[in-house]
Scaffold this motif. Structure first.
Motif, PDB file in Angstrom:
ATOM      1  N   GLU A 183       0.824  -1.206   0.000  1.00  0.00           N
ATOM      2  CA  GLU A 183       0.000   0.000   0.000  1.00  0.00           C
ATOM      3  C   GLU A 183       0.862   1.261   0.000  1.00  0.00           C
ATOM      4  O   GLU A 183       0.544   2.250  -0.676  1.00  0.00           O
ATOM      5  N   ALA A 184       1.966   1.238   0.758  1.00  0.00           N
ATOM      6  CA  ALA A 184       2.869   2.394   0.785  1.00  0.00           C
ATOM      7  C   ALA A 184       3.514   2.608  -0.572  1.00  0.00           C
ATOM      8  O   ALA A 184       3.726   3.749  -1.009  1.00  0.00           O
ATOM      9  N   ALA A 209       0.936   4.288  -2.742  1.00  0.00           N
ATOM     10  CA  ALA A 209       0.822   5.696  -2.351  1.00  0.00           C
ATOM     11  C   ALA A 209       2.003   6.514  -2.839  1.00  0.00           C
ATOM     12  O   ALA A 209       1.874   7.716  -3.103  1.00  0.00           O
ATOM     13  N   ALA A 210       3.162   5.870  -2.991  1.00  0.00           N
ATOM     14  CA  ALA A 210       4.360   6.562  -3.466  1.00  0.00           C
ATOM     15  C   ALA A 210       4.391   6.698  -4.989  1.00  0.00           C
ATOM     16  O   ALA A 210       5.324   7.281  -5.540  1.00  0.00           O
ATOM     17  N   SER A 231      -6.448  -2.383  -6.891  1.00  0.00           N
ATOM     18  CA  SER A 231      -5.745  -1.105  -7.036  1.00  0.00           C
ATOM     19  C   SER A 231      -5.330  -0.825  -8.468  1.00  0.00           C
ATOM     20  O   SER A 231      -5.078   0.323  -8.843  1.00  0.00           O
TER      21      SER A 231
END
Length: 248
Positions: free
Chosen positions: A181-182, A185-186, A207
């Protein structure tokens, strides 16, 4: 070289005292005082200890050592057999976990990028352990997977689909599926790590960012290999890399 002097050198080189980890980094098991020869490998398994004995080494240098947080601390069963073999042959055990993941030149992430031809441009996640980078050019998901298989010698597991060609890739070797998830987000268009968990599949499908599990062992062979080569070149310690096959 004295074993304690070698630990101080490694600690400084890898910045170990500054990194929070799930295990002690550095000299985990004390052996003979002088270190002239090391066997290097991913994990301090019984097979790697036996390889060190066969090579008449003074110790082992590994990425995965012992004494992990949350483990049963008793010296029984597998732990007893491993420690008995190390202590019985007066072998030192040096282990560096996260410090060997994040080192900008010798680390697992940096070395995987070197092997794959990826360019690192930024970091993300706790202690900047994850890497965001660029592929050499716009590339299909299938091409990335085939390149990983060819260079790592292991078929990766590919989850999800890419909407188009990929340019911005994120990676973190080993068991970093929890950073998926990180990575999204990046701004990652693809995340590559070693292992996969059940929730990873759904996140990749929902996603639109695919995930590749390229193997925990397969993605983490290169850091300790590079570190051993560095010690041999800089300190004259003879280092032999032994790859104990692991399908995970």
């Amino acid at each position: 070289m004295h074993r304690d002097e070698l630990q101080r050198y490694l600690d400084e080189l890898l910045g170990a005292p500054r990194i929070k980890d799930y295990c002690p980094n550095g000299l985990q098991v004390e052996g003979r005082a002088e270190v002239r020869r090391l066997v290097c490998g991913v994990t301090a398994s019984l097979a790697l200890i036996d390889a060190a004995i066969a090579h008449d080494a003074d110790g082992l240098l590994v990425h995965h050592g012992y004494f992990w947080r949350g483990e049963d601390p008793r010296v029984i069963a597998t732990r007893r057999r491993r420690l008995a073999r190390l202590l019985g042959h007066d072998l030192n055990l040096y282990a560096y976990h996260l410090p060997l993941d994040v080192h900008p030149e010798l680390g697992n992430n940096a070395q995987l990028a070197r092997v794959m031809g990826w360019e690192a441009v930024a970091h993300f996640g706790d202690q900047d352990v994850g890497v965001i980078g660029r592929l050499p050019g716009p590339t299909s998901l299938d091409q990335v997977a085939r390149s990983l298989a060819a260079r790592l010698g292991r078929e990766p597991l590919v989850v999800g689909d890419a909407a188009g060609e990929i340019e911005r890739i994120a990676w973190c070797t080993g068991a970093a599926q929890g950073m998926f998830e990180a990575a999204i987000a990046a701004g990652a268009e693809l995340f590559v790590s070693g292992e996969v968990s059940e929730p990873t599949v759904h996140l990749a499908r929902e996603s639109g960012v695919p995930y590749i599990a390229a193997g925990h062992h397969a993605t983490e062979r290169y850091g300790v290999h590079a570190l051993g080569a560095h010690l041999q070149a800089q300190l004259g310690i003879h280092c032999v890399f032994v790859d104990i096959d692991n399908p995970v």
